[in-house]
Design a protein around this motif. Structure first.
Motif, PDB file in Angstrom:
ATOM      1  N   ARG A  59      -2.414   2.638   0.968  1.00  0.00           N
ATOM      2  CA  ARG A  59      -0.995   2.499   0.632  1.00  0.00           C
ATOM      3  C   ARG A  59      -0.715   1.035   0.388  1.00  0.00           C
ATOM      4  NH1 ARG A  59       2.493   5.498   4.970  1.00  0.00           N
ATOM      5  NH2 ARG A  59       4.069   4.831   3.504  1.00  0.00           N
ATOM      6  N   LEU A  60      -0.306   0.697  -0.830  1.00  0.00           N
ATOM      7  CA  LEU A  60      -0.016  -0.681  -1.193  1.00  0.00           C
ATOM      8  C   LEU A  60       1.478  -0.921  -1.203  1.00  0.00           C
ATOM      9  CD1 LEU A  60      -2.503  -1.297  -4.120  1.00  0.00           C
ATOM     10  CD2 LEU A  60      -2.638  -2.161  -1.815  1.00  0.00           C
ATOM     11  N   THR A  61       1.856  -2.083  -0.749  1.00  0.00           N
ATOM     12  CA  THR A  61       3.255  -2.471  -0.827  1.00  0.00           C
ATOM     13  C   THR A  61       3.536  -2.982  -2.232  1.00  0.00           C
ATOM     14  OG1 THR A  61       2.751  -4.718  -0.139  1.00  0.00           O
ATOM     15  CG2 THR A  61       3.285  -3.135   1.606  1.00  0.00           C
ATOM     16  N   ARG A  62       4.748  -3.299  -2.498  1.00  0.00           N
ATOM     17  CA  ARG A  62       5.114  -3.821  -3.813  1.00  0.00           C
ATOM     18  C   ARG A  62       4.392  -5.137  -4.081  1.00  0.00           C
ATOM     19  NH1 ARG A  62      11.298  -5.084  -5.744  1.00  0.00           N
ATOM     20  NH2 ARG A  62      10.783  -5.554  -7.893  1.00  0.00           N
ATOM     21  N   ARG A  63       4.324  -5.993  -3.076  1.00  0.00           N
ATOM     22  CA  ARG A  63       3.620  -7.273  -3.224  1.00  0.00           C
ATOM     23  C   ARG A  63       2.127  -7.045  -3.444  1.00  0.00           C
ATOM     24  NH1 ARG A  63       4.233 -11.356   1.563  1.00  0.00           N
ATOM     25  NH2 ARG A  63       6.387 -11.106   0.964  1.00  0.00           N
ATOM     26  N   GLY A  64       1.557  -6.068  -2.774  1.00  0.00           N
ATOM     27  CA  GLY A  64       0.143  -5.758  -2.946  1.00  0.00           C
ATOM     28  C   GLY A  64      -0.166  -5.251  -4.339  1.00  0.00           C
ATOM     29  N   ARG A  65       0.707  -4.384  -4.868  1.00  0.00           N
ATOM     30  CA  ARG A  65       0.513  -3.895  -6.246  1.00  0.00           C
ATOM     31  C   ARG A  65       0.616  -5.033  -7.243  1.00  0.00           C
ATOM     32  NH1 ARG A  65       3.691   0.386  -4.250  1.00  0.00           N
ATOM     33  NH2 ARG A  65       5.540  -0.550  -5.162  1.00  0.00           N
TER      34      ARG A  65
END
Length: 155
Positions: A59-65
């Motif tokens: 599960r990626l956060t917005r910052r991770g994406r």
């Protein structure tokens, strides 16, 4: 005034009511720095390890994406530039022998000898500078910033 001493009041023992008779208390918020109370009933049941467990989903956060997208775009750009550089690209077409004359605008601080050395690094810069001066009708090697020079094709 008479001095009379007050007698201490007799101590009473606290009255204990049965738990069913007490009103339900609201849960207090946890204090800062303390671990939450653990209860055996609140734990999830333990699963038996009979079969392969389902893999955990990433599960990626917005910052991770955003970081993943920028990294992929940077790698792709690097690959494209490396392939274009290896193939020659448009720069190789401009420097092909016999490509004909080119026009160069003189930048501040540039000299005719420096331009000649850049144009033909394997040749004597004096011969190349003489060819440039002849092609442009220059009496001296003095150049002005912004002056346009016609560069002859490579020999």
């Amino acid at each position: 005034m008479s001095s009379t001493a007050l007698a201490p009041l007799p101590r009473r023992s606290p009255v204990r009511l049965p738990a069913a008779a007490l009103p339900a208390r609201a849960a207090r918020p946890a204090r800062r720095g303390t671990a939450p109370a653990r209860r055996a009933a609140a734990r999830p049941p333990v699963r038996a390890a009979h079969g392969p467990a389902a893999p955990a989903r990433l599960r990626l956060t917005r910052r991770g994406r955003l970081a993943l997208t920028c990294t992929a775009a940077g790698v792709l750009t690097g690959v494209v530039l490396a392939v274009a550089g290896a193939a020659g690209g448009p720069a190789a077409a401009e420097r092909a022998p016999g490509a004909g004359p080119r026009v160069v605008t003189v930048l501040p601080g540039q000299t005719l000898s420096g331009i000649a050395a850049e144009l033909a690094p394997g040749q004597d810069w004096r011969e190349v500078a003489a060819d440039i001066a002849e092609a442009n009708g220059l009496a001296t090697q003095a150049l002005l910033a912004g002056q346009r020079l016609l560069l002859p094709g490579e020999r």
